[in-house]
Design a protein around this motif. Structure first.
Motif, PDB file in Angstrom:
ATOM      1  N   ASP A 350       0.945  -1.247  -0.007  1.00  0.00           N
ATOM      2  CA  ASP A 350       0.050   0.096   0.093  1.00  0.00           C
ATOM      3  C   ASP A 350       0.833   1.290  -0.015  1.00  0.00           C
ATOM      4  N   ALA A 351       2.100   1.112   0.934  1.00  0.00           N
ATOM      5  CA  ALA A 351       2.781   2.396   0.989  1.00  0.00           C
ATOM      6  C   ALA A 351       3.463   2.519  -0.566  1.00  0.00           C
ATOM      7  N   SER A 356       4.010   5.665  -5.337  1.00  0.00           N
ATOM      8  CA  SER A 356       4.231   5.873  -6.814  1.00  0.00           C
ATOM      9  C   SER A 356       3.032   6.835  -7.445  1.00  0.00           C
ATOM     10  N   MET A 357       1.922   7.049  -6.746  1.00  0.00           N
ATOM     11  CA  MET A 357       1.285   8.042  -6.858  1.00  0.00           C
ATOM     12  C   MET A 357       1.674   9.438  -6.542  1.00  0.00           C
ATOM     13  N   ALA A 358       2.390   9.519  -5.495  1.00  0.00           N
ATOM     14  CA  ALA A 358       2.938  10.997  -5.135  1.00  0.00           C
ATOM     15  C   ALA A 358       4.093  11.159  -6.041  1.00  0.00           C
ATOM     16  N   PRO A 371      10.802   4.759  -1.302  1.00  0.00           N
ATOM     17  CA  PRO A 371       9.680   4.267  -2.247  1.00  0.00           C
ATOM     18  C   PRO A 371       8.544   3.417  -1.434  1.00  0.00           C
ATOM     19  N   SER A 372       9.002   3.023  -0.234  1.00  0.00           N
ATOM     20  CA  SER A 372       7.934   2.423   0.726  1.00  0.00           C
ATOM     21  C   SER A 372       7.524   2.802   1.926  1.00  0.00           C
ATOM     22  N   ALA A 424      -8.277   7.866   1.327  1.00  0.00           N
ATOM     23  CA  ALA A 424      -8.532   6.870   0.109  1.00  0.00           C
ATOM     24  C   ALA A 424      -7.703   7.257  -0.827  1.00  0.00           C
ATOM     25  N   LEU A 425      -7.294   6.477  -1.783  1.00  0.00           N
ATOM     26  CA  LEU A 425      -6.404   6.623  -2.811  1.00  0.00           C
ATOM     27  C   LEU A 425      -6.882   7.769  -4.089  1.00  0.00           C
ATOM     28  N   ASP A 426      -8.197   7.875  -4.098  1.00  0.00           N
ATOM     29  CA  ASP A 426      -8.638   8.696  -4.825  1.00  0.00           C
ATOM     30  C   ASP A 426      -8.443  10.080  -4.371  1.00  0.00           C
ATOM     31  N   SER A 427      -8.724  10.272  -2.892  1.00  0.00           N
ATOM     32  CA  SER A 427      -8.779  11.609  -2.569  1.00  0.00           C
ATOM     33  C   SER A 427      -7.171  11.673  -2.204  1.00  0.00           C
ATOM     34  N   LEU A 428      -6.427  11.050  -2.247  1.00  0.00           N
ATOM     35  CA  LEU A 428      -5.013  11.342  -2.082  1.00  0.00           C
ATOM     36  C   LEU A 428      -4.431  11.806  -3.248  1.00  0.00           C
ATOM     37  N   ASP A 429      -4.741  11.116  -4.459  1.00  0.00           N
ATOM     38  CA  ASP A 429      -4.311  11.781  -5.758  1.00  0.00           C
ATOM     39  C   ASP A 429      -4.701  13.155  -5.891  1.00  0.00           C
TER      40      ASP A 429
END
Length: 444
Positions: A350-351, A356-358, A371-372, A424-429
Motif C-alpha cells: 500500500d505504501a 508511486s502516486m506521489a 519508495p515504501s 483513500a487513494l482517489d482523495s490522495l491523488d
C-alpha cells in the motif's frame, strides 16, 4: 517600569498581528532595532519576540529575521492532533488502515470472549507484561532481525509510551540528547516535558552527519542519542550497515545511551541489523503495532539490556501500571496467527502504491522520500514561506505540516511534510495534485 512596557509591547504587537495590521509574512524589526525604538534593553526585546513566538504569532529564522506567522495555520500543526474538519483531506497525520480490519477486530474480540483467561484480564498484569506475551513479542522481533530474550522485552501502551518510560527511567532533566536536526515531533514534546536538552545533528545523505555527532560529543557531555535508522520520520532514510556500525562505535566510545525508534521499520525491505544488535548493552529498542496494524491498538514494546529492565518497569508502573490485558491479548493473538505479518506485507504494498502516486502527482517538485514509506518531504524554494503555503492548502481543503514541528535547530527549513497513509487513494491523488498546484503558484 520596564516589565510593564515589555508586557504592553507584547500585547500591542499581538493585537496588530491578530487584526491583520501586520499581515502574515511581515518581517519584524531586528531585536536591536526593536530595543532602540521602544527604549528597551536587548534582552527584554528578545523576550518580546520569544513571547510572541510562544503564542504562535511569529517565527524566528536564523539569518533571516522574525516574521509574522500565517494565522490561518493552527499553532502546533504537525504536533498536536486536531479534529479534522469535514471535507478536509488530512495529509498531516498517518493512521494507515486496510479494508477488512474492522472485521478482524470483531473476530478477535469474539475469540477473546470465548477464551478461558478472562478472569486474568480483570486483574493487574506484571508491569512489563506476562512472560508468555513477552515471549510472543520476542518471536515477532526475530523476524525483524532482532534477537531478544523474553525477559528483555516490556509491553507498553504504544511506541510513544515506550519512548516516555525509557526517558523517565534512564535520563535526568538537563541531560543532553543528540537528535537529528529534523526528527519525530513526539520525541520533541517528550523532551520538553522531561526537560531534556536536544542537540541537533545535521543530515548527511542517507543518515545523520556522524562527523558532526563526534564533534558534538567531544565538545559537550552528551548522555544519549535518539535515532531512527530504519525509515526515518520525516526524511525516509534507511541507514547503511556501515553507518550503523560507526554510530555503534561512537556510542561505545562516548558512553551514549542509544534510543532506537523503529515505529516505521516494518515498511523497509531487508534493512541492515537494528542498532540493538550492534550495541545491545547500550541500546533501548522501541516499536509497536500502531502503524503496522492500527493506531487505536495501543500496544508497543521496548527491548532493553537486562540491567535496565527494572528501572523501565518502575516507569511503566508510575505511568499506566501495565498495558491493558484485552488489547495485549488481541495483539499477541494476531502476532501468533500471522495476521500482523500479513498486514505488514499488505501495508508495504500500500505504501509503495501511494509513493508511486506521489511521484506522479508531484512531478517537477523536489521531493525527498523512500519508495515504501508513508510520507514525503517537500523542500520549498528559499523565497517561499512554508506557513503561507500550508495556510493556502488549508483553504483548499488539504491539511499538511510544515517543517517547524520536526525541527530541533534554530534554522527551520521551509518545507512540507506530507503524510500519505490516512486517506483513500482517489482523495490522495486529488490532494497531492492540489499540493503541486499551490506550491507552483508560490514558487514560480
Amino acid at each position: 517600569m520596564a516589565e510593564a512596557r515589555y508586557k504592553q509591547l507584547v500585547d500591542e504587537l499581538a493585537a496588530e498581528i491578530r487584526t491583520g495590521r501586520l499581515p502574515p509574512g511581515t518581517r519584524l524589526p531586528t531585536h536591536r532595532r526593536l530595543a532602540e525604538r521602544h527604549g528597551l534593553g536587548l534582552v527584554t526585546a528578545s523576550r518580546v519576540y520569544a513571547e510572541l513566538e510562544a503564542m504562535g504569532l511569529v517565527s524566528g529564522e536564523v539569518g533571516r529575521g522574525t516574521f509574522v506567522r500565517e494565522a490561518a495555520l493552527p499553532y502546533g500543526q504537525g504536533v498536536d492532533q486536531q479534529a479534522v474538519a469535514a471535507g478536509l483531506v488530512d495529509l498531516n497525520f498517518n493512521y494507515p488502515s486496510l479494508p477488512g480490519q474492522a472485521e478482524l477486530l470483531r473476530a478477535a474480540l469474539r475469540q477473546v470472549a470465548a477464551g478461558g483467561d478472562l478472569e486474568a484480564m480483570l486483574r493487574y498484569a506484571p508491569h512489563g507484561g506476562r512472560m508468555h506475551e513477552r515471549a510472543c513479542v520476542a518471536r515477532h522481533l526475530a523476524s525483524r532481525g532482532l534477537a531478544a530474550e523474553a525477559s528483555s522485552v516490556l509491553i507498553v501502551d504504544g511506541a510513544q509510551h515506550g519512548l516516555a518510560v525509557t526517558v523517565m527511567a534512564l535520563l535526568q532533566p538537563g541531560d543532553v540528547v543528540a537528535v537529528d536536526a529534523l526528527t519525530y515531533p513526539g520525541f520533541k514534546v517528550l523532551a520538553e516535558a522531561q526537560r531534556l536538552e536536544l542537540a541537533p545533528v545535521p543530515a548527511a545523505g542517507q543518515g545523520p552527519d556522524l562527523d558532526a555527532l563526534e564533534r558534538l560529543c567531544a565538545r559537550r557531555r552528551v548522555r544519549a542519542v535518539y535515532t531512527m535508522p530504519t525509515l526515518h520520520n520525516p526524511l525516509g532514510w534507511v541507514m547503511s550497515a556501515t553507518r550503523r556500525r560507526r554510530l555503534a562505535a561512537i556510542a561505545r566510545q562516548h558512553g551514549l545511551l542509544v534510543i532506537e525508534d523503529a515505529a516505521y521499520a516494518f515498511l523497509a525491505d531487508n534493512p541492515p541489523p537494528p542498532m540493538a544488535m550492534l550495541v545491545p548493552d547500550r541500546t533501548v529498542y522501541v516499536s509497536g503495532l500502531s502503524k503496522s496494524v492500527a493506531t487505536g491498538l495501543r500496544v508497543g514494546f521496548v527491548v532493553a539490556p537486562q540491567a535496565w529492565v527494572p528501572r523501565i518497569e518502575r516507569a511503566i508502573r508510575a505511568t499506566t501500571w501495565c498495558a491493558p490485558g484485552v488489547t495485549t491479548a488481541i495483539a499477541c493473538g494476531w502476532l501468533e496467527d500471522g495476521t500482523v505479518a500479513r498486514l505488514e506485507a499488505e501495508k508495504r504494498q500500500d505504501a509503495a502504491r501511494r509513493q508511486s502516486m506521489a511521484g506522479a502527482a508531484l512531478a517537477g517538485l523536489r521531493c525527498v522520500r523512500h519508495p515504501s514509506s508513508y510520507f514525503a518531504w517537500l523542500p520549498l524554494p528559499e523565497e517561499v514561506r512554508a506557513d503561507r503555503v500550508a495556510a493556502a492548502l488549508m483553504r483548499e481543503g488539504v491539511s499538511v505540516s510544515t517543517a517547524e514541528p520536526f525541527a530541533t535547530s534554530r534554522q527551520v527549513p521551509h518545507a512540507l511534510r506530507l503524510a500519505l497513509g490516512s486517506v483513500a487513494l482517489d482523495s490522495l491523488d486529488s490532494a497531492l495534485r492540489t499540493v503541486r498546484r499551490v506550491v507552483g503558484e508560490y514558487a514560480f
